[in-house]
Write a protein that holds these residues in place. Structure first.
Motif, PDB file in Angstrom:
ATOM      1  N   ARG A 199      23.044  79.367  29.343  1.00 36.62           N
ATOM      2  CA  ARG A 199      22.168  80.410  28.200  1.00 36.62           C
ATOM      3  C   ARG A 199      22.532  81.512  28.044  1.00 36.62           C
ATOM      4  N   ALA A 200      22.995  81.900  29.101  1.00 35.61           N
ATOM      5  CA  ALA A 200      23.378  83.614  28.991  1.00 35.61           C
ATOM      6  C   ALA A 200      24.400  83.937  27.910  1.00 35.61           C
ATOM      7  N   ARG A 201      25.721  82.839  28.218  1.00 36.12           N
ATOM      8  CA  ARG A 201      26.762  83.324  27.529  1.00 36.12           C
ATOM      9  C   ARG A 201      26.199  82.812  25.922  1.00 36.12           C
ATOM     10  N   ARG A 202      25.601  81.752  25.806  1.00 34.59           N
ATOM     11  CA  ARG A 202      25.400  81.125  24.385  1.00 34.59           C
ATOM     12  C   ARG A 202      24.356  82.300  24.036  1.00 34.59           C
ATOM     13  N   ILE A 203      23.590  82.863  24.562  1.00 32.83           N
ATOM     14  CA  ILE A 203      22.797  84.028  23.756  1.00 32.83           C
ATOM     15  C   ILE A 203      23.744  85.152  23.451  1.00 32.83           C
ATOM     16  N   GLY A 204      24.767  85.507  24.392  1.00 35.86           N
ATOM     17  CA  GLY A 204      25.623  86.675  24.116  1.00 35.86           C
ATOM     18  C   GLY A 204      26.318  86.524  22.922  1.00 35.86           C
ATOM     19  N   VAL A 205      26.657  85.121  22.776  1.00 42.73           N
ATOM     20  CA  VAL A 205      27.702  84.892  21.397  1.00 42.73           C
ATOM     21  C   VAL A 205      26.829  84.878  20.136  1.00 42.73           C
ATOM     22  N   LEU A 206      25.746  84.224  20.117  1.00 40.15           N
ATOM     23  CA  LEU A 206      24.814  84.298  19.063  1.00 40.15           C
ATOM     24  C   LEU A 206      24.404  85.622  18.725  1.00 40.15           C
ATOM     25  N   VAL A 207      24.122  86.335  19.728  1.00 40.96           N
ATOM     26  CA  VAL A 207      23.472  87.955  19.404  1.00 40.96           C
ATOM     27  C   VAL A 207      24.626  88.814  18.869  1.00 40.96           C
ATOM     28  N   ALA A 208      25.906  88.332  19.485  1.00 44.78           N
ATOM     29  CA  ALA A 208      26.939  88.963  18.716  1.00 44.78           C
ATOM     30  C   ALA A 208      27.319  88.742  17.281  1.00 44.78           C
ATOM     31  N   LEU A 249      17.409  85.665   9.651  1.00 44.02           N
ATOM     32  CA  LEU A 249      18.285  84.589   9.845  1.00 44.02           C
ATOM     33  C   LEU A 249      18.973  84.844  11.433  1.00 44.02           C
ATOM     34  N   GLY A 250      19.315  86.108  11.641  1.00 49.02           N
ATOM     35  CA  GLY A 250      19.975  86.437  12.884  1.00 49.02           C
ATOM     36  C   GLY A 250      18.921  86.192  13.875  1.00 49.02           C
ATOM     37  N   ALA A 251      17.733  86.538  14.037  1.00 47.98           N
ATOM     38  CA  ALA A 251      16.719  86.558  14.896  1.00 47.98           C
ATOM     39  C   ALA A 251      16.452  85.040  15.208  1.00 47.98           C
ATOM     40  N   ALA A 252      16.387  84.173  13.988  1.00 45.87           N
ATOM     41  CA  ALA A 252      16.003  82.845  13.982  1.00 45.87           C
ATOM     42  C   ALA A 252      16.882  81.932  14.964  1.00 45.87           C
ATOM     43  N   VAL A 253      18.046  82.434  14.768  1.00 47.85           N
ATOM     44  CA  VAL A 253      19.329  81.593  15.452  1.00 47.85           C
ATOM     45  C   VAL A 253      19.420  82.008  16.860  1.00 47.85           C
ATOM     46  N   VAL A 254      19.108  83.368  16.976  1.00 47.94           N
ATOM     47  CA  VAL A 254      19.097  83.811  18.673  1.00 47.94           C
ATOM     48  C   VAL A 254      18.046  82.909  19.273  1.00 47.94           C
ATOM     49  N   VAL A 255      16.906  82.978  18.811  1.00 56.55           N
ATOM     50  CA  VAL A 255      15.610  82.250  19.264  1.00 56.55           C
ATOM     51  C   VAL A 255      15.998  80.709  19.351  1.00 56.55           C
ATOM     52  N   ALA A 256      16.478  80.422  18.399  1.00 54.59           N
ATOM     53  CA  ALA A 256      16.671  78.753  18.597  1.00 54.59           C
ATOM     54  C   ALA A 256      17.898  78.499  19.647  1.00 54.59           C
ATOM     55  N   GLY A 257      18.876  79.292  19.722  1.00 54.50           N
ATOM     56  CA  GLY A 257      19.767  79.224  20.806  1.00 54.50           C
ATOM     57  C   GLY A 257      19.179  79.412  22.129  1.00 54.50           C
ATOM     58  N   TRP A 258      18.419  80.086  22.441  1.00 55.40           N
ATOM     59  CA  TRP A 258      17.636  80.451  23.622  1.00 55.40           C
ATOM     60  C   TRP A 258      17.082  79.205  24.076  1.00 55.40           C
ATOM     61  N   ARG A 259      16.592  78.193  23.255  1.00 52.96           N
ATOM     62  CA  ARG A 259      15.788  76.955  23.570  1.00 52.96           C
ATOM     63  C   ARG A 259      16.892  75.967  24.120  1.00 52.96           C
ATOM     64  N   GLY A 260      17.974  76.023  23.593  1.00 53.17           N
ATOM     65  CA  GLY A 260      19.082  74.985  24.075  1.00 53.17           C
ATOM     66  C   GLY A 260      20.218  74.560  23.210  1.00 53.17           C
TER      67      GLY A 260
END
Lengths: 66, 288
Positions: free
Chosen positions: A46-55, B196-207
């Motif tokens: 999760r931590a790495r995934r969030i890091g990549v997506l937020v980047a 869009l950026g926030a939606a992708v980060v939130v979705a990524g948070w879930r799995g």
């Protein structure tokens, strides 16, 4: 060569290094993972995934948002 | 953020904190009865004890959340996000900085909470795929299951998949063309990119979107080489940023990537192509 050229050359060298690594990963048997595998690995927790997506989101915001 | 969580925010407190907050009435409040309330009248003793217990509970819960967030700071990604938030903020991009700060602090709290709960793995959890990207995966799996049961021809499923991809491509092209038509740093450009950026980060948070088997361990040397390239790029950009006259004034002698891309992003076509590439990269990442 002025400092502008040196700065741009620096970016190009770093970009070229990335391309060389990708070529070594996909065209040779060197123990180097491809960029796709690196991202798959990075998305594994999760931590790495969030890091990549937020980047990724940051790039969009940086170039377009106020 | 921790204060909000402590005051009954959307995030449920960890189990340790719950047990901590339940202790005072049994053990924590007892000493308070023996100690006379400072300046309190005898008649208001029960109320004072109640207030004291509530205060102790609130303080313990609040400090518990702070400790949780601090424990999460040991996660390197959190530190990187907070550093980026700082540098983005001082370079005159408060919205970007705020996003990084919020995500960094949330991740710190989440990581700390998981660690305090016994080090629950944060990888491809079974629960992770119950929502977010995982929901799409479940739908896919359900669809595949139904197709097998109904013995539907594989070609139909393939066509449906192609139609979905085409719809996504058309939507992406429309998004890139429309948002690219707005000038940079305007609100019409800011809102769709931020949403869009926030939606992708939130979705990524879930799995993750796909519950694939854990990838094989990557060779450390090769991984380190990619790390060197990434860090070198960041440091080179940072050195250019610091050599500008000010954080918000571009320099021709030491251009940042933003400065170099300004001429391209000054046109509608350039912005649309850049946005299309950004969307493609996002899809590539989400699909990992």
């Amino acid at each position: 060569m002025n400092s502008h050229d040196v700065t741009v050359l620096g970016y190009l060298v770093i970009l070229a290094a990335g391309i060389v690594l990708q070529l070594l990963a996909t065209r040779t048997r060197a123990p180097i993972p491809s960029l796709g595998k690196v991202f798959s690995w990075a998305m594994g927790t999760r931590a790495r995934r969030i890091g990549v997506l937020v980047a990724w989101a940051w790039v969009g915001l940086h170039f377009f948002a106020r | 953020m921790t204060g909000k969580a402590g005051s009954g925010g959307p995030c449920p407190p960890p189990s340790q904190d719950q047990s901590a907050t339940k202790q005072p009435p049994a053990g924590g409040a007892a000493p308070a009865i023996g100690e006379p309330p400072a300046g309190g009248s005898p008649g208001s003793g029960d109320a004072d004890i109640g207030d004291g217990a509530a205060t102790v509970t609130a303080v313990r819960a609040g400090s518990g959340h702070v400790v949780t967030a601090l424990a999460g700071l040991r996660e390197p990604i959190v530190l990187i996000l907070l550093l980026i938030a700082f540098f983005t903020w001082i370079s005159g991009k408060p919205l970007d900085g705020l996003l990084m700060l919020v995500v960094g602090m949330s991740l710190a709290w989440d990581t700390g909470r998981r660690r305090r709960q016994g080090g629950a793995p944060e990888g491809r959890l079974a629960g992770d795929s119950a929502s977010g990207f995982g929901a799409a995966n479940q739908d896919e799996a359900r669809g595949v299951g139904q197709a097998t049961r109904l013995d539907a021809p594989e070609a139909a499923a393939r066509w449906r998949r192609r139609l979905v991809v085409l719809a996504w491509l058309a939507g992406g092209a429309l998004y890139a063309a429309l948002v690219g038509s707005f000038s940079r740093y305007s609100w019409p450009a800011t809102v769709p990119v931020a949403v869009l950026g926030a939606a992708v980060v939130v979705a990524g948070w879930r799995g993750p979107r796909h519950s694939r088997p854990a990838p094989a361990k990557l060779p450390a040397t090769g991984l380190a080489l990619w790390g060197v390239v990434l860090v070198a790029g960041c440091l080179w950009e940072l050195s250019s940023l610091f050599q500008q006259p000010t954080m918000t004034t571009d320099s021709y002698a030491h251009p940042t990537i933003s400065t170099l891309t300004d001429p391209v992003l000054g046109t509608w076509a350039g912005r649309s192509i850049f946005l299309a590439a950004w969307l493609g990269l996002g899809w590539f990442l989400v699909d990992r």
